[in-house]
Every structure is written in structure tokens, then in C-alpha cells.
Enzyme design. Sequence first.
Site, PDB file in Angstrom:
ATOM      1  N   HIS A   1       2.189   3.260  -9.096  1.00 48.91           N
ATOM      2  CA  HIS A   1       2.022   1.875  -9.482  1.00 48.91           C
ATOM      3  C   HIS A   1       3.061   1.409 -10.287  1.00 48.91           C
ATOM      4  O   HIS A   1       3.555   0.207  -9.833  1.00 48.91           O
ATOM      5  CB  HIS A   1       0.631   1.575 -10.223  1.00 48.91           C
ATOM      6  CG  HIS A   1      -0.549   2.027  -9.407  1.00 48.91           C
ATOM      7  ND1 HIS A   1      -0.483   1.736  -7.939  1.00 48.91           N
ATOM      8  CD2 HIS A   1      -1.673   2.777  -9.696  1.00 48.91           C
ATOM      9  CE1 HIS A   1      -1.794   2.234  -7.518  1.00 48.91           C
ATOM     10  NE2 HIS A   1      -2.378   2.808  -8.624  1.00 48.91           N
TER      11      HIS A   1
ATOM     12  N   ASP B   1       0.770  -1.284  -0.045  1.00 43.96           N
ATOM     13  CA  ASP B   1       0.133  -0.027   0.108  1.00 43.96           C
ATOM     14  C   ASP B   1       0.889   1.202   0.071  1.00 43.96           C
ATOM     15  O   ASP B   1       1.914   1.158   0.372  1.00 43.96           O
ATOM     16  CB  ASP B   1      -0.961   0.121   1.142  1.00 43.96           C
ATOM     17  CG  ASP B   1      -1.972   1.039   1.272  1.00 43.96           C
ATOM     18  OD1 ASP B   1      -2.468   1.265   0.147  1.00 43.96           O
ATOM     19  OD2 ASP B   1      -2.605   1.324   2.446  1.00 43.96           O
TER      20      ASP B   1
ATOM     21  N   LEU C   1      10.896 -20.509  -4.765  1.00 43.52           N
ATOM     22  CA  LEU C   1      10.005 -19.648  -4.088  1.00 43.52           C
ATOM     23  C   LEU C   1       8.542 -19.829  -4.882  1.00 43.52           C
ATOM     24  O   LEU C   1       8.534 -19.937  -5.991  1.00 43.52           O
ATOM     25  CB  LEU C   1      10.329 -18.123  -4.315  1.00 43.52           C
ATOM     26  CG  LEU C   1       9.619 -16.953  -3.807  1.00 43.52           C
ATOM     27  CD1 LEU C   1       9.640 -17.109  -2.164  1.00 43.52           C
ATOM     28  CD2 LEU C   1       9.872 -15.810  -4.358  1.00 43.52           C
TER      29      LEU C   1
ATOM     30  N   ARG D   1      -4.608  -2.008   8.818  1.00 46.80           N
ATOM     31  CA  ARG D   1      -6.008  -2.758   8.826  1.00 46.80           C
ATOM     32  C   ARG D   1      -5.808  -3.728   7.934  1.00 46.80           C
ATOM     33  O   ARG D   1      -4.756  -4.023   6.915  1.00 46.80           O
ATOM     34  CB  ARG D   1      -7.098  -2.113   8.377  1.00 46.80           C
ATOM     35  CG  ARG D   1      -7.008  -0.887   7.103  1.00 46.80           C
ATOM     36  CD  ARG D   1      -8.132  -0.142   6.613  1.00 46.80           C
ATOM     37  NE  ARG D   1      -7.867   0.754   5.566  1.00 46.80           N
ATOM     38  CZ  ARG D   1      -7.810   2.047   5.613  1.00 46.80           C
ATOM     39  NH1 ARG D   1      -8.187   2.726   6.768  1.00 46.80           N
ATOM     40  NH2 ARG D   1      -7.538   2.689   4.666  1.00 46.80           N
TER      41      ARG D   1
ATOM     42  N   ASN E   1       1.195   3.427  -2.732  1.00 43.52           N
ATOM     43  CA  ASN E   1       1.762   3.853  -4.241  1.00 43.52           C
ATOM     44  C   ASN E   1       1.114   5.135  -4.833  1.00 43.52           C
ATOM     45  O   ASN E   1       1.905   6.058  -5.158  1.00 43.52           O
ATOM     46  CB  ASN E   1       1.230   2.822  -5.252  1.00 43.52           C
ATOM     47  CG  ASN E   1       1.605   1.518  -4.971  1.00 43.52           C
ATOM     48  OD1 ASN E   1       2.595   1.326  -4.339  1.00 43.52           O
ATOM     49  ND2 ASN E   1       1.244   0.532  -6.016  1.00 43.52           N
ATOM     50  N   GLY E   2      -0.292   5.459  -4.495  1.00 43.01           N
ATOM     51  CA  GLY E   2      -0.904   6.556  -4.786  1.00 43.01           C
ATOM     52  C   GLY E   2      -0.316   7.653  -4.033  1.00 43.01           C
ATOM     53  O   GLY E   2      -0.054   8.970  -4.601  1.00 43.01           O
TER      54      GLY E   2
ATOM     55  N   ARG F   1      -1.016   9.120 -10.140  1.00 42.70           N
ATOM     56  CA  ARG F   1      -1.099   7.809  -9.377  1.00 42.70           C
ATOM     57  C   ARG F   1      -0.419   6.698  -9.896  1.00 42.70           C
ATOM     58  O   ARG F   1       0.218   5.599  -9.262  1.00 42.70           O
ATOM     59  CB  ARG F   1      -2.683   7.663  -8.826  1.00 42.70           C
ATOM     60  CG  ARG F   1      -3.018   8.501  -7.837  1.00 42.70           C
ATOM     61  CD  ARG F   1      -4.557   8.166  -7.440  1.00 42.70           C
ATOM     62  NE  ARG F   1      -4.330   6.656  -6.675  1.00 42.70           N
ATOM     63  CZ  ARG F   1      -4.378   6.670  -5.759  1.00 42.70           C
ATOM     64  NH1 ARG F   1      -4.148   7.284  -5.000  1.00 42.70           N
ATOM     65  NH2 ARG F   1      -4.465   5.319  -5.088  1.00 42.70           N
TER      66      ARG F   1
HETATM   67  C1  IPE Z   1      -5.563  -2.789  -0.101  1.00 44.47           C
HETATM   68  O1  IPE Z   1      -5.162  -1.454  -0.318  1.00 44.47           O
HETATM   69  C2  IPE Z   1      -5.312  -3.529  -1.389  1.00 44.47           C
HETATM   70  C3  IPE Z   1      -4.056  -3.372  -2.078  1.00 44.47           C
HETATM   71  C4  IPE Z   1      -2.851  -3.333  -1.678  1.00 44.47           C
HETATM   72  C5  IPE Z   1      -3.971  -4.285  -3.424  1.00 44.47           C
HETATM   73  P1  IPE Z   1      -6.341  -0.257  -0.235  1.00 44.47           P
HETATM   74  O2  IPE Z   1      -5.418   1.014  -0.509  1.00 44.47           O
HETATM   75  O3  IPE Z   1      -7.231  -0.486  -1.320  1.00 44.47           O
HETATM   76  O4  IPE Z   1      -7.099  -0.377   1.063  1.00 44.47           O
HETATM   77  P2  IPE Z   1      -7.911   0.526   1.694  1.00 44.47           P
HETATM   78  O5  IPE Z   1      -9.037   0.818   0.853  1.00 44.47           O
HETATM   79  O6  IPE Z   1      -7.161   1.901   2.093  1.00 44.47           O
HETATM   80  O7  IPE Z   1      -8.438  -0.031   2.878  1.00 44.47           O
HETATM   81  C1  IPE Z   2      -1.537  -0.014  -3.275  1.00 45.60           C
HETATM   82  O1  IPE Z   2      -1.461   1.688  -3.474  1.00 45.60           O
HETATM   83  C2  IPE Z   2      -1.946  -0.466  -4.652  1.00 45.60           C
HETATM   84  C3  IPE Z   2      -3.205  -0.808  -4.963  1.00 45.60           C
HETATM   85  C4  IPE Z   2      -4.247  -0.754  -3.989  1.00 45.60           C
HETATM   86  C5  IPE Z   2      -3.529  -1.199  -6.401  1.00 45.60           C
HETATM   87  P1  IPE Z   2      -2.579   2.649  -3.288  1.00 45.60           P
HETATM   88  O2  IPE Z   2      -2.916   3.024  -4.997  1.00 45.60           O
HETATM   89  O3  IPE Z   2      -3.879   2.041  -2.350  1.00 45.60           O
HETATM   90  O4  IPE Z   2      -1.963   3.937  -2.800  1.00 45.60           O
HETATM   91  P2  IPE Z   2      -2.379   4.899  -1.680  1.00 45.60           P
HETATM   92  O5  IPE Z   2      -3.018   4.043  -0.426  1.00 45.60           O
HETATM   93  O6  IPE Z   2      -3.421   5.755  -1.989  1.00 45.60           O
HETATM   94  O7  IPE Z   2      -1.305   5.775  -1.218  1.00 45.60           O
HETATM   95 MG    MG Z   3      -4.210   2.280  -0.553  1.00 50.95          MG
END
Ligand code: IPE
Ligand code: IPE
Ligand code: MG
Length: 250
Positions: free
Chosen positions: A44, A27, A138, A197, A29-30, A40
Site C-alpha cells: 500500500h 489493485d 487536473l 471485474r 498492492n497485497g 501487505r
Molecule cells: C477494489 O479492489 C477496491 C480498490 C482497489 C480500492 P479489491 O481488491 O478490494 O477488489 P476485489 O475484492 O478483489 O473484488
Molecule cells: C488494492 O490492492 C488496494 C486496496 C484495496 C486498498 P489490494 O490490497 O487489493 O491488493 P491484492 O489484490 O490483495 O493484491
Molecule cells: Mg485486491
Amino acid sequence: MIRKFFSSTASVPEAAAIPRHVAIIMDGNGRWAKKRLLPRVAGHQQGVERVRDVVQACIERGVAYLTLFAFSSENWRRPKEEVSKLMELFVYALEREVGKLHKNGICLKVVGDLGQFNPRLQELIREGETLTAGNSRLTLTVAANYGGRWDILNAVNAWLKAHPEGGEIDEAGLAAHLATAYAPEPDLFIRTGGEQRVSNFLLWQLAYAELYFTDTLWPDFDGQSLDQAIAWYQRRERRFGRTSEQLVRH
Ligand code: IPE
Ligand code: IPE
Ligand code: MG
């Protein structure tokens, strides 16, 4: 049905051992991209590069199973453009990486409700799994359109189908039908990006995993970050319901 792994909680693993199975919610990346005023998708893209590093680091450390949450069943709720960029990236990563995974002795598995992906992506997944099926250095599992609740319901329904005579489902019966039935339960769970979470990841399988949360955003997570998580894991005392005194080993 006889499975190799039923529950990792039945015996106490050796202290200071390398976790056999590491499961990661990748989590942040965005937010990584936003901090750099980038779209964003740039986050990724950078995230995919980190997957390569962490896979390599897991091999070097002797981790046998690595499971990565790439796309949750809830991520379809994101803007259309982001979802389609993620799908493109998934196709691109498979096209570019599967051959290398195979060369490195990695077995690729993709778990989730794959029927909702476009046919090209489904085909690449099938090809990648088939090509690498015999590898054992692996096992890399990518959870895509995956949800822990989906997994449990799917397992129950599969069990019902296999037992038309009815009866009661037990833990071993359900676990045998989970999407990750080929792997032991995760020892170490890592979530990057600061949230604490589970976001519908491996709900059943995480029953006794050690939970590690770090503020490091996934595109910044590297081998050294993994070492920190493993060092933290090695300081945990895994009791699986027992008392501390019962754990004294000979
Ligand atoms: C969880 O991340 C799913 C992945 C990393 C693929 P999210 O960014 O979607 O989770 P929430 O919405 O913050 O709980
Ligand atoms: C996790 O990074 C990647 C995916 C859920 C695909 P996010 O895209 O959720 O990144 P944030 O949480 O917005 O920083
Ligand atoms: Mg996220």
C-alpha cells in the site's frame, strides 16, 4: 438543475484523443508485497508513491479528470490491522501531499460515505477539498469508502428529498446527484492487478467507458504503463450504439 456534463455518450469524441476522464481501480498492492515477502502494508505504501507518478503523468498527457479507487465500501471486511494501516496511510498521504497538489493546480475531491472515517481524516479531507477547490489543471478524485450502489442509492434519495412533490426520476435527474456529478463520465477505465471485474466502482458512470485490464500490479504501474493504456484506448472505436459507418468524420 443545469449540469455541465450529463452523458459522455451523446456525442462521439475525436479519434486518437486523450481520454478526458481516466478512472482506475488500483489493485494488486497485497500481491506485490507478498511476492517480496513483505507485509501487505508495504504494498500500500508503494501504491501511494505510484499515485504521485500517475497524477503527474496525467497532467503531462492532458487528462483533465483522474478518479482513483482507494478504498471500497467492502474493504472494511479486511483484517482490522490492515484497515487501520490503510486509514493511517490515507491521513499521512493527505498531510504530506495536499500542499503539493495545490501548488500544481490540482483540484482534490474525495467521494464516498465519509461519515464512517475518523474525525481527523474527515477534517483533512474537508481542508484539502476547500484549499484546492479553485484549481482546474487536473481534477483528482479519490473514491474512499465508495461503492457504486451506494452512489446510485444516495443519488435517488437526494433526488427524492429535492422533489417532495414526487414524480418520476430520469437519467439527468439521477446523474445530477451522483457523487461525481462535477465530472464527465469516464472515457477510460483501468484495472491493474489482473482481475477483470468492476468491484462496485462507478457502476452508473462506466456505462460506456472503454475497459482496460492489465496484469501489472498497482505498485509497478507508472507513466509508461499509462501510455500503454492510452494507446490501447486510442485504437478503440467508440460507437455509443451507432454503426461504424456513421462515425466517418469530416
Ligand atoms: C477494489 O479492489 C477496491 C480498490 C482497489 C480500492 P479489491 O481488491 O478490494 O477488489 P476485489 O475484492 O478483489 O473484488
Ligand atoms: C488494492 O490492492 C488496494 C486496496 C484495496 C486498498 P489490494 O490490497 O487489493 O491488493 P491484492 O489484490 O490483495 O493484491
Ligand atoms: Mg485486491
